[in-house]
Design a protein around this motif. Structure first.
Motif: not given
Length: 356
Positions: A144-152, A175-177, A180-184, A228-232
């Protein structure tokens, strides 16, 4: 003015004797470091006390009967004498204040108590479950840190264009999801529909822990970590995007552009370092959110980690285990925030004077 007069009349010898002693400056720096460390330790102690008191109050105020939660489905067949024995065994017949004082006294001696559900010392349960969760948390945190930084960086460099709007919309949506919903959703797509990933657990069902290979562990780990990565990713990406936009509008970038720098080279050399400090600080500070998300993700994927143990302790009124987990996670969050502060000051040296 008096020093200038002495220099004029006495020459170099007086100047040497009038030079300031560097020792007080060094002592002042050491004293500042000591005060900073003591201040952090005091904040840590107050944090742990507040977490312990708050957790105990919430558990004792719960409408769930701890004896029924302990016995389970057989609660209708136990006698009143057996209920009294169970209450006496776990100290449930004592007033809450006395129970908390006894727990705090044992904690001062390094004893977190025994788990009601697992029947093992709380320290052993936390250690075993945290080892299982560590790979999940580490993989999700790095990704989440690496991908979030690159995408930012990409979104900030293309500010106002289609790519920036698409990435921003995606980040705000996630960010608003709920976790548990993303996991399902991921579980339904990749495990049920496509059948690419396992449905649950940390290894094949029925296999002993020693028989599970590394590839099988990674196969069972990928979907919870992806959840966890997608949410973070969202907070890191949005913060880096804003920081990138601000740096690109600064005078130093305008000067670099006047010298002919363009495109990816400009972003990497002039923007990435300035945006990395806040991103690192935010990434370390997100450890608490990552642990909270792991509680839900491990429930969705039936992953036997610390998050699932926390849920079990809460539902079964396992006060010693939940108190230990609360203190442990509070310590992890405090360490993460402190490391984020140090990383920010290391990457962005201009922030050192402004942080205490």
């Amino acid at each position: 003015m008096a020093l200038v007069s002495l220099l004029d009349t006495s020459g170099d010898s007086v100047a040497a004797s009038s030079a300031p002693d560097p020792a007080p400056a060094g002592e002042s720096g050491t004293r500042r470091v000591v005060l900073t460390v003591l201040g952090r330790l005091l904040r840590l102690a107050s944090l742990l006390v507040a977490v312990a008191v708050g957790t105990f109050v919430l558990m004792t105020s719960s409408p769930v009967d701890p004896i029924e939660a302990y016995v389970g489905a057989d609660t209708a067949v136990i006698s009143s004498e057996q209920r009294d024995q169970i209450a006496e065994r776990w100290g449930l017949d004592e007033p809450p204040v006395q129970r908390f004082a006894a727990w705090a006294g044992n904690l001062a001696q390094g004893d977190l108590g025994t788990s009601v559900v697992f029947g093992e010392p709380v320290v052993d349960v936390i250690a075993d479950r945290f080892v299982a969760s560590l790979a999940l948390l580490a993989l999700a945190w790095i990704f989440s840190g690496v991908l979030g930084f690159v995408m930012g960086l990409v979104a900030g460099a293309t500010h106002g264009r289609l790519l920036d709007r698409v990435l921003s919309w995606w980040a705000y949506t996630l960010a608003s999801a709920p976790t548990f919903w993303v996991g399902l959703l991921l579980l339904y797509v990749f495990s049920v529909s496509l059948q690419w990933t396992p449905v649950c657990c940390a290894g094949p069902i029925g296999a002993l822990p020693g028989e599970v290979t590394l590839l099988e562990r990674l196969h069972h780990l990928v979907l919870p970590a992806l959840t966890l990565s997608v949410v973070g990713i969202s907070p890191v990406m949005l913060h880096t995007r804003q920081q990138t936009i601000e740096v690109l509008a600064s005078d130093q970038v305008a000067f670099a552009r006047a010298q002919g720098e363009r495109g990816a080279g400009l972003v990497l050399h002039r923007v990435a370092r300035n945006a990395a400090g806040p991103a690192l600080m935010l990434q370390f500070a997100s450890i608490g959110e990552l642990i909270g998300g792991a509680v839900l993700a491990e429930q969705v994927f039936t992953y036997p980690g610390l998050g699932q143990a926390t849920t079990t302790a809460a539902l079964r009124q396992d006060v010693p285990l939940l108190m230990g987990v609360a203190l442990f996670t509070a310590l992890l969050v405090f360490i993460g925030n402190s490391l984020g502060d140090l990383a920010h000051r290391a990457v962005a040296p201009h922030a050192r004077e402004g942080v205490r």
